[in-house]
Scaffold this motif. Sequence first.
Motif, PDB file in Angstrom:
ATOM      1  N   LYS A   1       2.545  10.432  -8.323  1.00 22.40           N
ATOM      2  CA  LYS A   1       3.361   9.510  -9.156  1.00 22.40           C
ATOM      3  C   LYS A   1       3.186   8.053  -8.736  1.00 22.40           C
ATOM      4  N   HIS A   2       2.529   7.805  -7.590  1.00 18.95           N
ATOM      5  CA  HIS A   2       2.447   6.425  -7.102  1.00 18.95           C
ATOM      6  C   HIS A   2       1.446   5.624  -7.949  1.00 18.95           C
ATOM      7  N   PRO A   3       1.835   4.419  -8.405  1.00 20.00           N
ATOM      8  CA  PRO A   3       0.942   3.655  -9.297  1.00 20.00           C
ATOM      9  C   PRO A   3      -0.395   3.248  -8.667  1.00 20.00           C
ATOM     10  N   ALA A   4      -0.475   3.187  -7.329  1.00 20.53           N
ATOM     11  CA  ALA A   4      -1.734   2.771  -6.687  1.00 20.53           C
ATOM     12  C   ALA A   4      -2.710   3.930  -6.514  1.00 20.53           C
ATOM     13  N   VAL A   5      -2.262   5.160  -6.800  1.00 17.64           N
ATOM     14  CA  VAL A   5      -3.099   6.338  -6.521  1.00 17.64           C
ATOM     15  C   VAL A   5      -3.860   6.758  -7.784  1.00 17.64           C
TER      16      VAL A   5
ATOM     17  N   GLU B   1      -7.492   9.570  -3.790  1.00 20.07           N
ATOM     18  CA  GLU B   1      -8.227   8.301  -3.921  1.00 20.07           C
ATOM     19  C   GLU B   1      -7.290   7.247  -4.481  1.00 20.07           C
ATOM     20  N   LEU B   2      -7.561   6.007  -4.140  1.00 16.32           N
ATOM     21  CA  LEU B   2      -6.750   4.895  -4.648  1.00 16.32           C
ATOM     22  C   LEU B   2      -7.449   4.217  -5.816  1.00 16.32           C
ATOM     23  N   LYS B   3      -6.643   3.660  -6.731  1.00 14.99           N
ATOM     24  CA  LYS B   3      -7.236   2.943  -7.880  1.00 14.99           C
ATOM     25  C   LYS B   3      -8.056   1.752  -7.405  1.00 14.99           C
TER      26      LYS B   3
END
Length: 404
Positions: A272-276, A307-309
Amino acid sequence: MSSDKDFRVSTLAIHGGLSPDSATGAILTPIYQSTTFVQEAVGVHKGFTYSRAANPTVDALERALGALEHTPPAVCFATGMAAIATLCLSVLKSGDHAVLGDVVYGGTVRLFQQVLEGLDISCTFVDAADPQQVEDAITAKTKLVLVESPGNPTLKLCDIAAIASITRRKGVLLAVDNTFLTPVVQKPLELGADIEVLSTTKYIEGHNSTVGGSLATRDQKLLDRFRLIRKTLGCIQSPFESWLTLRGLKTLPARIKLHSENALAVAQWLEKHPAVARVYYPGLDSFPQKALAERQQSLPGGMIAFELKAGSPAAIALMNTVKLCSLAENLGAVETLITHPASMTHADVAPAKREAIGITEGLIRLSVGLEAPEDIIADLESALAEVAGKDAAVVGGDKCVATR
Ligand code: PLP
Protein backbone atom coordinates in the motif's frame (compact mmCIF):
# COMPACT_ATOMS: atom_id res chain seq x y z
CA MET A 1 5.21 -43.45 24.53
CA SER A 2 3.61 -43.01 21.07
CA SER A 3 5.80 -43.52 18.03
CA ASP A 4 7.08 -40.55 16.04
CA LYS A 5 4.55 -41.42 13.31
CA ASP A 6 1.64 -40.39 15.58
CA PHE A 7 3.01 -36.99 16.52
CA ARG A 8 2.18 -33.67 14.96
CA VAL A 9 4.95 -31.47 13.59
CA SER A 10 5.38 -29.24 16.70
CA THR A 11 5.91 -32.36 18.84
CA LEU A 12 8.19 -33.96 16.27
CA ALA A 13 10.41 -30.86 16.12
CA ILE A 14 11.03 -31.21 19.86
CA HIS A 15 11.11 -34.99 20.37
CA GLY A 16 11.35 -36.67 16.96
CA GLY A 17 14.23 -39.15 16.67
CA LEU A 18 15.59 -38.17 20.09
CA SER A 19 15.69 -39.68 23.56
CA PRO A 20 17.42 -38.61 26.81
CA ASP A 21 21.13 -39.41 27.00
CA SER A 22 21.38 -43.06 28.04
CA ALA A 23 24.49 -42.51 30.21
CA THR A 24 23.29 -39.50 32.24
CA GLY A 25 19.61 -38.84 31.51
CA ALA A 26 20.50 -35.40 30.08
CA ILE A 27 17.36 -34.27 28.25
CA LEU A 28 19.43 -32.65 25.49
CA THR A 29 21.85 -34.71 23.41
CA PRO A 30 25.34 -33.84 24.73
CA ILE A 31 27.98 -32.24 22.52
CA TYR A 32 30.29 -35.16 21.74
CA GLN A 33 33.33 -32.98 21.11
CA SER A 34 35.61 -35.90 20.32
CA THR A 35 37.60 -36.63 17.18
CA THR A 36 37.87 -40.33 17.78
CA PHE A 37 36.04 -43.18 19.52
CA VAL A 38 37.84 -46.00 21.32
CA GLN A 39 37.09 -49.40 19.81
CA GLU A 40 36.46 -52.46 21.99
CA ALA A 41 38.38 -54.76 19.67
CA VAL A 42 39.47 -54.63 16.05
CA GLY A 43 36.27 -54.20 14.06
CA VAL A 44 34.08 -53.85 17.20
CA HIS A 45 32.71 -50.39 18.04
CA LYS A 46 29.51 -48.58 18.95
CA GLY A 47 28.89 -47.17 15.46
CA PHE A 48 31.31 -44.25 15.73
CA THR A 49 34.98 -44.31 14.81
CA TYR A 50 36.13 -40.85 13.64
CA SER A 51 34.17 -37.59 13.54
CA ARG A 52 34.83 -36.93 9.83
CA ALA A 53 32.63 -39.99 9.11
CA ALA A 54 30.00 -39.69 11.87
CA ASN A 55 29.55 -38.16 15.31
CA PRO A 56 26.82 -38.84 17.92
CA THR A 57 25.68 -35.18 18.15
CA VAL A 58 25.51 -34.85 14.37
CA ASP A 59 23.74 -38.21 14.31
CA ALA A 60 21.07 -36.88 16.71
CA LEU A 61 20.42 -33.90 14.40
CA GLU A 62 20.18 -36.26 11.43
CA ARG A 63 17.60 -38.42 13.24
CA ALA A 64 15.64 -35.33 14.31
CA LEU A 65 15.53 -33.92 10.76
CA GLY A 66 14.50 -37.31 9.37
CA ALA A 67 11.74 -37.67 11.97
CA LEU A 68 10.23 -34.36 10.90
CA GLU A 69 9.40 -35.86 7.50
CA HIS A 70 9.17 -39.56 8.40
CA THR A 71 12.30 -40.30 6.37
CA PRO A 72 15.46 -42.12 7.39
CA PRO A 73 17.99 -39.87 9.18
CA ALA A 74 19.15 -36.99 6.98
CA VAL A 75 22.84 -36.36 6.18
CA CYS A 76 24.22 -33.14 7.68
CA PHE A 77 26.98 -30.93 6.33
CA ALA A 78 29.23 -28.05 7.35
CA THR A 79 27.18 -25.65 5.16
CA GLY A 80 24.25 -25.67 2.76
CA MET A 81 26.71 -25.37 -0.12
CA ALA A 82 28.59 -28.45 1.13
CA ALA A 83 25.26 -30.31 0.98
CA ILE A 84 24.58 -29.14 -2.58
CA ALA A 85 28.15 -29.88 -3.73
CA THR A 86 27.92 -33.36 -2.20
CA LEU A 87 24.58 -33.94 -3.92
CA CYS A 88 26.11 -32.99 -7.27
CA LEU A 89 29.27 -35.05 -6.83
CA SER A 90 27.12 -38.01 -5.70
CA VAL A 91 24.83 -38.14 -8.72
CA LEU A 92 26.70 -36.38 -11.55
CA LYS A 93 29.86 -37.40 -13.35
CA SER A 94 31.81 -36.10 -16.35
CA GLY A 95 29.54 -35.86 -19.41
CA ASP A 96 26.33 -35.59 -17.38
CA HIS A 97 23.84 -32.74 -17.52
CA ALA A 98 21.57 -31.09 -14.96
CA VAL A 99 18.48 -28.90 -15.34
CA LEU A 100 18.17 -26.05 -12.85
CA GLY A 101 15.45 -23.56 -12.07
CA ASP A 102 16.54 -20.10 -13.22
CA VAL A 103 15.82 -18.51 -9.83
CA VAL A 104 18.18 -20.25 -7.40
CA TYR A 105 20.70 -19.10 -4.79
CA GLY A 106 23.75 -17.45 -6.41
CA GLY A 107 26.13 -19.94 -4.76
CA THR A 108 24.37 -22.79 -6.58
CA VAL A 109 24.81 -20.96 -9.89
CA ARG A 110 28.51 -20.42 -9.06
CA LEU A 111 28.95 -24.14 -8.23
CA PHE A 112 27.59 -25.17 -11.63
CA GLN A 113 29.14 -22.41 -13.75
CA GLN A 114 32.53 -22.00 -12.09
CA VAL A 115 33.26 -25.48 -10.70
CA LEU A 116 31.19 -28.30 -12.23
CA GLU A 117 31.48 -26.98 -15.78
CA GLY A 118 35.26 -27.51 -15.48
CA LEU A 119 34.56 -31.16 -14.64
CA ASP A 120 32.54 -31.49 -17.87
CA ILE A 121 29.20 -31.42 -16.05
CA SER A 122 26.86 -29.11 -17.95
CA CYS A 123 23.60 -27.49 -16.95
CA THR A 124 20.63 -25.65 -18.42
CA PHE A 125 18.69 -23.02 -16.49
CA VAL A 126 14.97 -22.92 -17.25
CA ASP A 127 11.90 -21.13 -15.98
CA ALA A 128 10.84 -23.99 -13.71
CA ALA A 129 7.54 -22.24 -12.95
CA ASP A 130 6.58 -23.82 -16.27
CA PRO A 131 7.02 -27.63 -15.88
CA GLN A 132 7.02 -28.01 -19.68
CA GLN A 133 10.28 -26.04 -19.85
CA VAL A 134 11.83 -28.53 -17.40
CA GLU A 135 10.65 -31.45 -19.54
CA ASP A 136 11.93 -29.85 -22.76
CA ALA A 137 15.40 -29.30 -21.25
CA ILE A 138 15.86 -32.93 -20.18
CA THR A 139 18.18 -34.83 -22.53
CA ALA A 140 19.59 -38.35 -22.54
CA LYS A 141 22.52 -36.97 -20.49
CA THR A 142 20.36 -35.36 -17.79
CA LYS A 143 20.75 -36.99 -14.38
CA LEU A 144 19.44 -34.30 -12.03
CA VAL A 145 16.78 -31.60 -11.90
CA LEU A 146 17.39 -29.08 -9.08
CA VAL A 147 14.85 -26.40 -8.22
CA GLU A 148 14.08 -24.00 -5.39
CA SER A 149 10.54 -23.19 -4.41
CA PRO A 150 10.20 -20.40 -3.43
CA GLY A 151 13.27 -19.32 -5.38
CA ASN A 152 15.90 -17.05 -3.88
CA PRO A 153 15.37 -14.07 -4.11
CA THR A 154 12.23 -13.39 -6.20
CA LEU A 155 10.06 -16.04 -4.48
CA LYS A 156 9.07 -17.60 -7.81
CA LEU A 157 7.44 -20.99 -7.15
CA CYS A 158 7.63 -24.30 -9.02
CA ASP A 159 4.87 -26.89 -9.01
CA ILE A 160 6.86 -29.64 -7.30
CA ALA A 161 4.30 -32.42 -7.89
CA ALA A 162 4.07 -31.56 -11.61
CA ILE A 163 7.85 -31.54 -12.04
CA ALA A 164 8.16 -34.78 -10.03
CA SER A 165 5.76 -36.56 -12.37
CA ILE A 166 7.99 -35.51 -15.31
CA THR A 167 11.31 -36.51 -13.66
CA ARG A 168 9.86 -39.87 -12.57
CA ARG A 169 8.66 -40.58 -16.11
CA LYS A 170 12.06 -39.59 -17.53
CA GLY A 171 14.07 -41.50 -14.91
CA VAL A 172 15.84 -38.36 -13.66
CA LEU A 173 16.37 -37.42 -9.99
CA LEU A 174 14.51 -34.38 -8.66
CA ALA A 175 16.09 -32.39 -5.82
CA VAL A 176 14.23 -29.50 -4.20
CA ASP A 177 16.01 -26.85 -2.15
CA ASN A 178 13.45 -26.23 0.60
CA THR A 179 15.57 -23.73 2.54
CA PHE A 180 13.01 -20.88 2.33
CA LEU A 181 10.20 -22.92 3.91
CA THR A 182 11.61 -26.01 5.71
CA PRO A 183 9.72 -29.32 5.95
CA VAL A 184 7.40 -27.73 8.54
CA VAL A 185 5.76 -25.71 5.76
CA GLN A 186 6.40 -27.73 2.60
CA LYS A 187 7.23 -31.43 2.18
CA PRO A 188 8.97 -31.93 -1.18
CA LEU A 189 9.42 -35.69 -0.67
CA GLU A 190 5.67 -36.15 -0.14
CA LEU A 191 5.10 -34.10 -3.30
CA GLY A 192 7.24 -36.60 -5.23
CA ALA A 193 10.78 -35.19 -5.11
CA ASP A 194 13.63 -37.65 -4.56
CA ILE A 195 15.91 -35.42 -2.50
CA GLU A 196 15.32 -32.46 -0.21
CA VAL A 197 18.12 -29.94 0.25
CA LEU A 198 18.26 -27.56 3.21
CA SER A 199 20.63 -24.85 4.25
CA THR A 200 20.06 -25.37 8.00
CA THR A 201 21.91 -22.05 8.43
CA LYS A 202 18.54 -20.38 7.81
CA TYR A 203 15.19 -21.17 9.48
CA ILE A 204 16.17 -24.58 10.90
CA GLU A 205 18.80 -23.16 13.27
CA GLY A 206 17.16 -19.76 13.05
CA HIS A 207 19.35 -17.64 15.33
CA ASN A 208 22.19 -16.45 13.07
CA SER A 209 24.60 -18.67 15.01
CA THR A 210 25.61 -21.53 12.70
CA VAL A 211 26.16 -22.53 9.11
CA GLY A 212 25.01 -25.98 8.06
CA GLY A 213 23.19 -28.03 5.46
CA SER A 214 21.36 -31.31 5.02
CA LEU A 215 20.18 -33.79 2.41
CA ALA A 216 17.13 -36.01 3.00
CA THR A 217 15.83 -38.86 0.86
CA ARG A 218 13.98 -42.15 1.23
CA ASP A 219 16.51 -43.87 -1.06
CA GLN A 220 19.00 -45.82 1.08
CA LYS A 221 21.53 -46.14 -1.77
CA LEU A 222 21.58 -42.37 -2.21
CA LEU A 223 22.01 -41.86 1.54
CA ASP A 224 24.98 -44.23 1.54
CA ARG A 225 26.48 -42.37 -1.43
CA PHE A 226 26.02 -38.97 0.30
CA ARG A 227 27.77 -40.31 3.42
CA LEU A 228 30.65 -41.71 1.35
CA ILE A 229 31.19 -38.42 -0.51
CA ARG A 230 30.88 -36.45 2.75
CA LYS A 231 33.48 -38.64 4.44
CA THR A 232 35.75 -38.30 1.42
CA LEU A 233 35.44 -34.52 1.09
CA GLY A 234 35.46 -34.02 4.86
CA CYS A 235 32.46 -31.70 4.96
CA ILE A 236 30.45 -33.04 7.91
CA GLN A 237 28.97 -30.54 10.36
CA SER A 238 30.78 -29.98 13.67
CA PRO A 239 29.23 -31.37 16.90
CA PHE A 240 28.75 -27.90 18.42
CA GLU A 241 27.01 -26.55 15.32
CA SER A 242 24.79 -29.64 15.26
CA TRP A 243 23.91 -29.10 18.92
CA LEU A 244 22.95 -25.45 18.26
CA THR A 245 20.94 -26.54 15.22
CA LEU A 246 19.15 -29.21 17.28
CA ARG A 247 18.22 -26.55 19.81
CA GLY A 248 16.96 -24.22 17.08
CA LEU A 249 14.92 -26.99 15.49
CA LYS A 250 12.80 -27.39 18.63
CA THR A 251 11.20 -23.96 18.15
CA LEU A 252 11.04 -24.05 14.34
CA PRO A 253 7.25 -24.66 14.00
CA ALA A 254 6.48 -21.79 16.40
CA ARG A 255 9.03 -19.47 14.80
CA ILE A 256 8.04 -20.09 11.20
CA LYS A 257 4.38 -19.41 12.00
CA LEU A 258 5.33 -16.05 13.51
CA HIS A 259 7.78 -15.29 10.66
CA SER A 260 4.85 -15.84 8.27
CA GLU A 261 2.42 -13.67 10.25
CA ASN A 262 4.97 -10.85 10.48
CA ALA A 263 5.91 -11.13 6.80
CA LEU A 264 2.26 -10.96 5.74
CA ALA A 265 1.75 -7.78 7.80
CA VAL A 266 4.90 -6.18 6.35
CA ALA A 267 4.07 -7.26 2.77
CA GLN A 268 0.53 -5.88 3.01
CA TRP A 269 1.88 -2.60 4.36
CA LEU A 270 4.58 -2.37 1.67
CA GLU A 271 2.03 -3.04 -1.06
CA LYS A 272 0.00 0.00 0.00
CA HIS A 273 3.00 2.34 0.33
CA PRO A 274 3.08 4.95 -2.48
CA ALA A 275 6.88 4.64 -2.92
CA VAL A 276 6.75 0.87 -3.52
CA ALA A 277 6.49 -0.37 -7.11
CA ARG A 278 5.92 -4.09 -6.49
CA VAL A 279 5.99 -6.67 -3.74
CA TYR A 280 6.70 -10.37 -4.19
CA TYR A 281 5.16 -12.43 -1.36
CA PRO A 282 3.28 -15.73 -1.76
CA GLY A 283 0.68 -14.68 0.86
CA LEU A 284 -0.53 -11.62 -1.07
CA ASP A 285 -3.63 -11.84 -3.29
CA SER A 286 -1.56 -10.05 -5.97
CA PHE A 287 1.06 -12.85 -6.01
CA PRO A 288 0.58 -14.55 -9.39
CA GLN A 289 1.22 -18.05 -8.00
CA LYS A 290 -0.87 -17.68 -4.82
CA ALA A 291 -3.03 -20.70 -5.66
CA LEU A 292 0.06 -22.89 -6.06
CA ALA A 293 1.45 -21.56 -2.76
CA GLU A 294 -1.79 -22.52 -1.02
CA ARG A 295 -1.66 -25.98 -2.58
CA GLN A 296 1.89 -26.97 -1.69
CA GLN A 297 2.75 -24.77 1.32
CA SER A 298 0.99 -24.66 4.69
CA LEU A 299 2.16 -21.03 5.25
CA PRO A 300 3.39 -18.27 2.92
CA GLY A 301 6.76 -18.03 4.74
CA GLY A 302 8.92 -15.22 6.08
CA MET A 303 10.63 -13.94 2.92
CA ILE A 304 9.59 -10.88 0.89
CA ALA A 305 11.15 -9.14 -2.11
CA PHE A 306 10.20 -5.66 -3.29
CA GLU A 307 11.15 -2.79 -5.57
CA LEU A 308 10.75 0.96 -5.23
CA LYS A 309 9.21 3.24 -7.86
CA ALA A 310 12.31 5.45 -7.65
CA GLY A 311 14.49 2.53 -8.79
CA SER A 312 17.84 1.22 -7.67
CA PRO A 313 19.57 4.32 -6.16
CA ALA A 314 16.59 4.77 -3.84
CA ALA A 315 16.53 1.03 -3.01
CA ILE A 316 20.23 1.07 -2.11
CA ALA A 317 19.72 4.25 -0.10
CA LEU A 318 16.86 2.54 1.78
CA MET A 319 19.08 -0.43 2.65
CA ASN A 320 21.73 2.02 3.90
CA THR A 321 19.19 3.91 6.00
CA VAL A 322 17.18 1.26 7.91
CA LYS A 323 18.14 0.88 11.56
CA LEU A 324 16.21 -2.03 13.09
CA CYS A 325 16.55 -4.14 9.93
CA SER A 326 20.18 -5.22 9.50
CA LEU A 327 21.86 -5.07 6.10
CA ALA A 328 23.22 -8.62 5.93
CA GLU A 329 23.46 -11.79 3.81
CA ASN A 330 21.66 -14.38 5.88
CA LEU A 331 17.93 -15.13 6.10
CA GLY A 332 15.53 -17.09 8.27
CA ALA A 333 16.75 -15.86 11.65
CA VAL A 334 14.98 -14.00 14.45
CA GLU A 335 16.53 -10.67 13.42
CA THR A 336 15.04 -8.94 10.36
CA LEU A 337 17.68 -8.87 7.64
CA ILE A 338 17.63 -6.73 4.51
CA THR A 339 19.71 -7.82 1.52
CA HIS A 340 20.68 -6.43 -1.88
CA PRO A 341 20.74 -9.65 -3.97
CA ALA A 342 22.44 -8.05 -7.01
CA SER A 343 25.60 -7.15 -5.05
CA MET A 344 25.41 -9.76 -2.30
CA THR A 345 23.81 -13.21 -2.64
CA HIS A 346 23.66 -13.17 -6.46
CA ALA A 347 26.79 -11.12 -7.26
CA ASP A 348 28.25 -14.09 -9.17
CA VAL A 349 25.25 -14.36 -11.50
CA ALA A 350 25.90 -12.51 -14.78
CA PRO A 351 24.16 -9.08 -14.73
CA ALA A 352 22.16 -9.78 -17.92
CA LYS A 353 20.89 -13.08 -16.49
CA ARG A 354 20.05 -11.38 -13.19
CA GLU A 355 17.96 -8.74 -14.96
CA ALA A 356 16.23 -11.36 -17.12
CA ILE A 357 14.98 -13.29 -14.08
CA GLY A 358 13.88 -10.26 -12.08
CA ILE A 359 16.96 -9.72 -9.88
CA THR A 360 17.15 -6.05 -10.77
CA GLU A 361 19.68 -3.63 -9.30
CA GLY A 362 16.79 -2.22 -7.27
CA LEU A 363 15.41 -5.52 -5.88
CA ILE A 364 15.37 -5.61 -2.09
CA ARG A 365 15.10 -8.93 -0.20
CA LEU A 366 13.66 -8.86 3.29
CA SER A 367 13.88 -11.76 5.71
CA VAL A 368 11.21 -10.76 8.18
CA GLY A 369 12.25 -11.56 11.73
CA LEU A 370 10.38 -12.02 14.98
CA GLU A 371 10.46 -8.43 16.19
CA ALA A 372 7.05 -6.76 16.59
CA PRO A 373 5.80 -6.20 13.01
CA GLU A 374 4.83 -2.64 13.96
CA ASP A 375 8.50 -1.91 14.76
CA ILE A 376 9.73 -3.43 11.49
CA ILE A 377 7.16 -1.37 9.58
CA ALA A 378 8.08 1.79 11.51
CA ASP A 379 11.75 1.27 10.60
CA LEU A 380 10.91 0.83 6.91
CA GLU A 381 8.52 3.78 7.00
CA SER A 382 11.05 6.21 8.46
CA ALA A 383 13.80 4.97 6.10
CA LEU A 384 11.48 5.40 3.10
CA ALA A 385 10.59 8.92 4.27
CA GLU A 386 14.27 9.81 4.74
CA VAL A 387 15.19 8.47 1.29
CA ALA A 388 12.28 10.30 -0.34
CA GLY A 389 13.27 13.55 1.37
CA LYS A 390 16.90 13.48 0.20
CA ASP A 391 18.85 12.89 -2.94
CA ALA A 392 19.42 9.09 -2.88
CA ALA A 393 23.12 9.66 -3.66
CA VAL A 394 23.48 11.51 -0.35
CA VAL A 395 22.42 8.37 1.56
CA GLY A 396 24.72 6.11 -0.39
CA GLY A 397 22.44 5.08 -3.25
CA ASP A 398 25.22 5.76 -5.75
CA LYS A 399 27.65 3.29 -4.11
CA CYS A 400 27.34 -0.42 -4.35
CA VAL A 401 30.20 -2.89 -3.88
CA ALA A 402 29.81 -6.62 -4.50
CA THR A 403 30.63 -8.66 -1.39
CA ARG A 404 30.44 -12.29 -2.57
N1 PLP B 1 20.16 -22.69 -0.66
C1 PLP B 1 19.57 -21.50 -0.51
C2 PLP B 1 18.16 -21.33 -1.01
C3 PLP B 1 20.24 -20.44 0.09
O1 PLP B 1 19.61 -19.26 0.23
C4 PLP B 1 21.57 -20.63 0.53
C5 PLP B 1 22.33 -19.54 1.17
O2 PLP B 1 21.90 -18.41 1.22
C6 PLP B 1 22.15 -21.89 0.34
C7 PLP B 1 21.42 -22.90 -0.24
C8 PLP B 1 23.56 -22.15 0.79
O3 PLP B 1 23.59 -22.34 2.17
P1 PLP B 1 24.86 -22.00 3.09
O4 PLP B 1 25.02 -20.51 3.12
O5 PLP B 1 24.49 -22.61 4.41
O6 PLP B 1 26.04 -22.67 2.47
